[in-house]
Design a protein around this motif. Sequence first.
Motif, PDB file in Angstrom:
ATOM      1  N   VAL A 203       0.993  -1.542   0.185  1.00 44.25           N
ATOM      2  CA  VAL A 203      -0.126  -0.078   0.105  1.00 44.25           C
ATOM      3  C   VAL A 203       0.916   1.402   0.088  1.00 44.25           C
ATOM      4  O   VAL A 203       0.697   2.118  -0.913  1.00 44.25           O
ATOM      5  N   ASN A 204       1.886   1.149   1.302  1.00 42.47           N
ATOM      6  CA  ASN A 204       2.656   2.814   1.019  1.00 42.47           C
ATOM      7  C   ASN A 204       3.880   2.348  -0.412  1.00 42.47           C
ATOM      8  O   ASN A 204       5.282   1.989   0.669  1.00 42.47           O
ATOM      9  N   GLY A 205       3.759   3.150  -1.629  1.00 41.16           N
ATOM     10  CA  GLY A 205       4.595   2.086  -1.684  1.00 41.16           C
ATOM     11  C   GLY A 205       5.294   3.963  -2.301  1.00 41.16           C
ATOM     12  O   GLY A 205       5.833   4.614  -1.425  1.00 41.16           O
ATOM     13  N   PRO A 206       6.643   3.907  -3.405  1.00 39.52           N
ATOM     14  CA  PRO A 206       7.401   5.133  -3.490  1.00 39.52           C
ATOM     15  C   PRO A 206       6.152   6.511  -3.365  1.00 39.52           C
ATOM     16  O   PRO A 206       6.565   7.242  -3.169  1.00 39.52           O
ATOM     17  N   SER A 207       5.462   6.046  -4.655  1.00 40.58           N
ATOM     18  CA  SER A 207       4.616   7.094  -4.344  1.00 40.58           C
ATOM     19  C   SER A 207       3.697   7.721  -3.318  1.00 40.58           C
ATOM     20  O   SER A 207       3.816   9.923  -3.166  1.00 40.58           O
ATOM     21  N   VAL A 208       3.650   7.253  -2.225  1.00 40.09           N
ATOM     22  CA  VAL A 208       3.639   7.592  -1.059  1.00 40.09           C
ATOM     23  C   VAL A 208       4.844   8.376  -0.403  1.00 40.09           C
ATOM     24  O   VAL A 208       4.834   9.619   0.860  1.00 40.09           O
ATOM     25  N   LEU A 209       5.992   7.388  -0.586  1.00 38.15           N
ATOM     26  CA  LEU A 209       7.137   7.680   0.651  1.00 38.15           C
ATOM     27  C   LEU A 209       8.434   8.923  -0.256  1.00 38.15           C
ATOM     28  O   LEU A 209       8.608   9.412   0.536  1.00 38.15           O
ATOM     29  N   LEU A 210       8.019   9.049  -1.641  1.00 35.20           N
ATOM     30  CA  LEU A 210       9.134   9.388  -2.086  1.00 35.20           C
ATOM     31  C   LEU A 210       9.029  11.411  -1.660  1.00 35.20           C
ATOM     32  O   LEU A 210       9.983  12.056  -1.298  1.00 35.20           O
ATOM     33  N   PRO A 211       7.952  11.827  -1.155  1.00 37.75           N
ATOM     34  CA  PRO A 211       7.952  13.175  -0.738  1.00 37.75           C
ATOM     35  C   PRO A 211       8.429  13.710  -0.036  1.00 37.75           C
ATOM     36  O   PRO A 211       8.763  14.550   0.489  1.00 37.75           O
ATOM     37  N   LEU A 212       8.092  12.001   1.225  1.00 35.13           N
ATOM     38  CA  LEU A 212       8.471  12.679   2.701  1.00 35.13           C
ATOM     39  C   LEU A 212       9.455  12.043   2.912  1.00 35.13           C
ATOM     40  O   LEU A 212       9.474  11.398   4.293  1.00 35.13           O
ATOM     41  N   LEU A 213      10.657  11.221   2.216  1.00 30.17           N
ATOM     42  CA  LEU A 213      12.352  10.389   2.742  1.00 30.17           C
ATOM     43  C   LEU A 213      12.775  11.364   3.632  1.00 30.17           C
ATOM     44  O   LEU A 213      12.555  10.343   4.113  1.00 30.17           O
ATOM     45  N   LYS A 214      13.218  12.011   3.633  1.00 34.39           N
ATOM     46  CA  LYS A 214      13.684  13.535   4.064  1.00 34.39           C
ATOM     47  C   LYS A 214      12.813  12.983   5.772  1.00 34.39           C
ATOM     48  O   LYS A 214      14.187  12.980   6.809  1.00 34.39           O
ATOM     49  N   LEU A 215      11.248  13.445   6.240  1.00 31.01           N
ATOM     50  CA  LEU A 215      10.812  13.811   6.900  1.00 31.01           C
ATOM     51  C   LEU A 215      11.048  11.546   7.750  1.00 31.01           C
ATOM     52  O   LEU A 215      11.768  11.605   8.656  1.00 31.01           O
ATOM     53  N   ILE A 216      11.256  10.582   6.836  1.00 32.37           N
ATOM     54  CA  ILE A 216      11.351   9.569   7.696  1.00 32.37           C
ATOM     55  C   ILE A 216      12.190   8.843   7.784  1.00 32.37           C
ATOM     56  O   ILE A 216      12.924   8.557   9.050  1.00 32.37           O
ATOM     57  N   ILE A 217      13.358   9.497   6.734  1.00 30.69           N
ATOM     58  CA  ILE A 217      15.048   9.080   6.994  1.00 30.69           C
ATOM     59  C   ILE A 217      15.109   9.888   8.173  1.00 30.69           C
ATOM     60  O   ILE A 217      15.996   9.584   9.568  1.00 30.69           O
ATOM     61  N   VAL A 218      15.346  11.706   8.701  1.00 26.90           N
ATOM     62  CA  VAL A 218      15.502  11.443   9.294  1.00 26.90           C
ATOM     63  C   VAL A 218      14.953  11.578  11.088  1.00 26.90           C
ATOM     64  O   VAL A 218      15.517  11.311  12.496  1.00 26.90           O
ATOM     65  N   VAL A 219      13.445  10.650  10.961  1.00 25.05           N
ATOM     66  CA  VAL A 219      13.107  10.797  12.032  1.00 25.05           C
ATOM     67  C   VAL A 219      13.747   8.665  12.410  1.00 25.05           C
ATOM     68  O   VAL A 219      14.126   8.503  13.756  1.00 25.05           O
ATOM     69  N   TYR A 220      14.284   8.112  11.192  1.00 27.32           N
ATOM     70  CA  TYR A 220      14.614   6.584  11.512  1.00 27.32           C
ATOM     71  C   TYR A 220      15.825   6.853  12.053  1.00 27.32           C
ATOM     72  O   TYR A 220      17.053   5.589  13.245  1.00 27.32           O
ATOM     73  N   VAL A 221      16.747   8.027  11.867  1.00 23.03           N
ATOM     74  CA  VAL A 221      18.317   8.219  12.107  1.00 23.03           C
ATOM     75  C   VAL A 221      18.060   8.708  14.138  1.00 23.03           C
ATOM     76  O   VAL A 221      19.168   7.771  14.537  1.00 23.03           O
ATOM     77  N   GLY A 222      16.776   9.769  13.979  1.00 23.54           N
ATOM     78  CA  GLY A 222      16.951  10.542  15.399  1.00 23.54           C
ATOM     79  C   GLY A 222      16.518   8.859  16.566  1.00 23.54           C
ATOM     80  O   GLY A 222      17.009   8.997  17.656  1.00 23.54           O
ATOM     81  N   CYS A 223      16.304   7.968  16.069  1.00 26.28           N
ATOM     82  CA  CYS A 223      15.641   6.339  16.325  1.00 26.28           C
ATOM     83  C   CYS A 223      16.582   5.880  16.905  1.00 26.28           C
ATOM     84  O   CYS A 223      16.642   5.462  17.757  1.00 26.28           O
ATOM     85  N   ALA A 224      17.452   5.802  15.801  1.00 28.26           N
ATOM     86  CA  ALA A 224      18.563   4.555  16.240  1.00 28.26           C
ATOM     87  C   ALA A 224      19.636   5.403  17.097  1.00 28.26           C
ATOM     88  O   ALA A 224      20.760   4.686  17.750  1.00 28.26           O
ATOM     89  N   LEU A 225      19.733   6.918  16.976  1.00 28.23           N
ATOM     90  CA  LEU A 225      20.805   7.026  17.218  1.00 28.23           C
ATOM     91  C   LEU A 225      20.089   7.109  19.363  1.00 28.23           C
ATOM     92  O   LEU A 225      20.862   6.792  20.177  1.00 28.23           O
TER      93      LEU A 225
END
Length: 411
Positions: A203-225
Motif C-alpha cells: 500500500v505504501n509504495g514510492p508514490s507515498v514515501l518519496l515526497p516525505l523521504l527526508k522526514l522518514i529518514i530523520v525520524v529513523y536516524v533519530g530513533c537509531a541514535l
Amino acid sequence: MKKMQLTTKIFIGLALGIVLGIILQPNPEIANNYIKPFGTLFLNLIKLVIVPLVFSSLVVGACSMDDVRKLGRIGGKTVAYYLFTTAFAITIGLVLANITNVGGGYTIPADATYEIAAAPNVIETLLNIIPANPLKALVDGNMLQIIAFALIIGAGIIGIGEKGKNLQSFFDSFAEVMYKIIAVIMNFAPIGVFALITPVVAVNGPSVLLPLLKLIIVVYVGCALHAILTYSLTVWGFAKISPVQFFKGISPAMVFSYTTASSSATLPISMKRCEENLGVSKSICSFTLPLGATINMDGTAIYQGVCAIFIAQIYGIPLPMTAQLTIILTATLASIGTAGVPGAGMIMLGMVLHTVGLPIEGIAIIAGVDRILDMMRTMINVTGDAACSVVVAATEGELDRSVFEKTAKAK
C-alpha cells in the motif's frame, strides 16, 4: 528449520513480506484481501492473552516483592527512567530536525486538513487511573486501570501475609498458563510477521514515501541514535551489560514490534526475552514492562520533535528556543497524559502543535506515511521498556548474570 532460532525465522518472514509487498504494489488489494487476514488472526491470538497476562503477572510481581515500600521504590525508579529518556528523546528529535532543515523545500498540498481527537488533560488521566469498576477496565483493556488494580490486589495480598498465599498461588499458576499459550502462539510469529508487513509495503509504495523521504529518514536516524546513545549507555552504566548483548537479547521483540506497530501486542515477547535472554527477574519484568507499554513513548517523542519542526518549517513559522523547550516539556508530560488512549501518537502531536501555536492541519501532510513512522517509533518504545527493565533489575540486585555466562559458554 526446526533448529533455526525464532529471531532468524522472523527476519526471514519480514524479508519475504517486504519482497512480496514490492511485487504486489500494482495490486495492493491482493495483499489486503488475501494475506493481511492471516496477520490479523495472529494479532488477535496475541491480544487474546495480553490482559490476563498483564493482570496476573503484575499481581505475582507485586506479591514477590514482599514489601509495599519496595514496590513504591521500584515504581519511582521506573517512572523516573521513562520520563528522563522521553525528554532526552525529544531533544534528539529537535536537534536533528534543526540541523537537517527537515521541512526545507517541501510544498504544502492544497487539501491539507486534519481533525484531531481531543486529548484528555493530565489531571483527568491521573484520576482515571483508579478504576471505579475494575471488571469494566479488564473488559475494555484499559491498561493504566488494569495496572493500578493489579498492584492494589498485590499489595493487599502482601498485607495479609500467610492468608494470601493461596490467592498468590492461583495468580502464579494463571500467569504460567498464559506463558505457555504465548509459547505456542509464537511458533506462528514468522507467518504473522510476513502477513502483516506485506500489505504495508504494497500500500505504501514510492508514490507515498518519496515526497516525505527526508522526514522518514530523520525520524529513523533519530530513533537509531537514541537507541545507541541512551539505551547503550544506561544498560552499560547501571547494569554493566554489553550493548551488543542487550540488543541481541531483545531483538525478537524489536522485530515483532516494528512489524505490528503495537507495544501491547509485543508485551508477551518482551517479557519472555527480558527474563530468558537478559536475566531480569520475573517480578521486575511484570512491573516495568506493562507500565512501559502504556506510558513510555521515547520513539513517539522523537517523532513529535521532528514533526513539529517539519510543520513549522513548511509553514514558514519560526520556532525560537523557548518554544522548542516548551515542546520538550509538553511532549514529556503528554506521554503520561495520553497513556492508554487510542491513537496516542497523533493526539500527542496535536497537543504539541497547539501548545506552540503551530497549525494542526500539518498533521494531514504526515498522515500518509504515519504507518511507516509508527513502526519505527514503536520499536524504540519497546526497546526502551526493556532497557528500563534491565536498569531497574540491576539497581535492585535482581539481574541474573548467569544468563550471560551461559551465552558466553555457548559461543
